[in-house]
Design an enzyme around this catalytic site. Sequence first.
Site, PDB file in Angstrom:
ATOM      1  N   THR B  95       0.858  -1.177   0.000  1.00  0.00           N
ATOM      2  CA  THR B  95       0.000   0.000   0.000  1.00  0.00           C
ATOM      3  C   THR B  95       0.899   1.234   0.000  1.00  0.00           C
ATOM      4  OG1 THR B  95      -1.792  -1.113   1.171  1.00  0.00           O
ATOM      5  CG2 THR B  95      -1.781   1.281   1.245  1.00  0.00           C
ATOM      6  N   LYS B 170      -7.707   1.410  -2.443  1.00  0.00           N
ATOM      7  CA  LYS B 170      -7.208   0.905  -1.163  1.00  0.00           C
ATOM      8  C   LYS B 170      -7.238   2.001  -0.105  1.00  0.00           C
ATOM      9  CE  LYS B 170      -5.252  -1.652   1.973  1.00  0.00           C
ATOM     10  NZ  LYS B 170      -3.937  -2.269   2.045  1.00  0.00           N
TER      11      LYS B 170
END
Lengths: 296, 296
Positions: B95, B170
């Site tokens: 991420t 995300k």
Amino acid sequence: MRVAYVGLGIMGRGMVGNLIRAGHDVTVFNRTAERAAPFRAMGARVAASPAAAAAGAEVIGLCVTDGAAVAAVLQGEGGLLGALRPGQFVVDHSTISPADTVAFARQVADNGAAWCDAPVTGGDRGAREGTLTIMVGGEADAFARLEPYLQAMGRTIVHVGAVGQGQVVKLVNNFIGGVAMVGAAEGLLIGLSAGVPLDRIMAVCTAGSANSASLQLLADRLARADVLPGFSLSNRLKDMDLAMDAARRQGLALPLGALTAELFRERAGAGEGDLDQSVVARRYPGLFGDGGPART
Amino acid sequence: MRVAYVGLGIMGRGMVGNLIRAGHDVTVFNRTAERAAPFRAMGARVAASPAAAAAGAEVIGLCVTDGAAVAAVLQGEGGLLGALRPGQFVVDHSTISPADTVAFARQVADNGAAWCDAPVTGGDRGAREGTLTIMVGGEADAFARLEPYLQAMGRTIVHVGAVGQGQVVKLVNNFIGGVAMVGAAEGLLIGLSAGVPLDRIMAVCTAGSANSASLQLLADRLARADVLPGFSLSNRLKDMDLAMDAARRQGLALPLGALTAELFRERAGAGEGDLDQSVVARRYPGLFGDGGPART
């Protein structure tokens, strides 16, 4: 059971319909009398005052706007106080403050009757379909006696504790949902502004740690550009304020709740209180119904 | 497929296990070499550098801590840049920021290879069990080619858009979940402080408009007084900051997100970054693990 029911708003109308269909012997009262007419056709009696409705009833259900409206039903002309008899139960389905609830319960007890607070969640649809969640504050034996009455209206019925604690849990539920709704609006804005379509974001988020009832409600509203309530923004704000008031009485500092309440208040101040709560998303330019990224 | 995989942290270890079990031909690299040993026993090859792992692979998966770690895998000694060949796919499960992602994708394209960002949600358990949600940014034909690889690790696999948009989604997911978690903490505090047991609150809230993945996670942590990650508070803070940074780049003002990030930062500053994200609830005296109302 022999039931009196006071308050035929969106929620009350659905609940009374289910009480009648479940075979209860129902007498209704509503301030605006014409709202009672359809229930006469279904077999209910219509009374001229709360006190008249309560005569002979085992259970007196209330579902009105706020604490002032509950006070009027109890203390106003033709009100319940003075008309109540020992063995009767006053069951308040309104969402009002826990502190007011405890005071009303005391007045009712002085008349020999018992109080349960039994606020509901599940919206107008849950009220119509008899699938409400009902959180009950009151004595255990009162809760047991009221089961046939509550079962007619709800699917999930939880005795959460003493008088007032039903209202506490309602405020907890609505507080958490309110913060989650504004958080969902801000999060969706990041994705929509970056050009990701709403359905792609939702395909991930409903399977991810973002998933919530509020997110799903909001995304559905954005997709349909639908601003009609539902659950009105002014009611959402009322419940956020009641929750923050309950928190302050306990000395709790809740920064996220305080900010969320002000964001709902901002839209109420912009004249949108009668629209659905989800229009809080309109404070974020382009998110909701003005040609912005939600349309992509 | 012939797969290289770089990064054997909590998530990477689970994902590589599932790639091997699905029959892919896997070569791993990890900076700390001993973490690779169990995978050799499972039939994987172990390479001495990212570049060595990538030789002959169709797909090169990455799962590392942050943007700086991705840069090191690409540009550091034995890094991927220079070793990549046309037709190869670099698939980043870390991420990191959408802006960094677009820059890395350009560098990889200059080497003739293609980039997909494919961050995941579902935690260490989802990684172990192959039930992750995977959100993919990249070209449609790349996504199609990568399906056998992604299917080995995830259950919900969504092509959300172009390179970088996987990371956007995300961040949206984690932003919404982060706000909901702190909102849940504040809401539960109102109920617990008023003396309502946690299980009664949750019986209502999971059937009500408060329900969310974050609420359920937090309540489970409070009930078990469990502070071990899970998803660490410092990773939660990192993702909130990345989301707020992406928002600022788009000129978006997100008051609730800004406040939520600071509340997580407060606990990180108190030395709790390595504990589970749910310890953000510790900023509310008495809520979590110090003898307060959650114990009732």
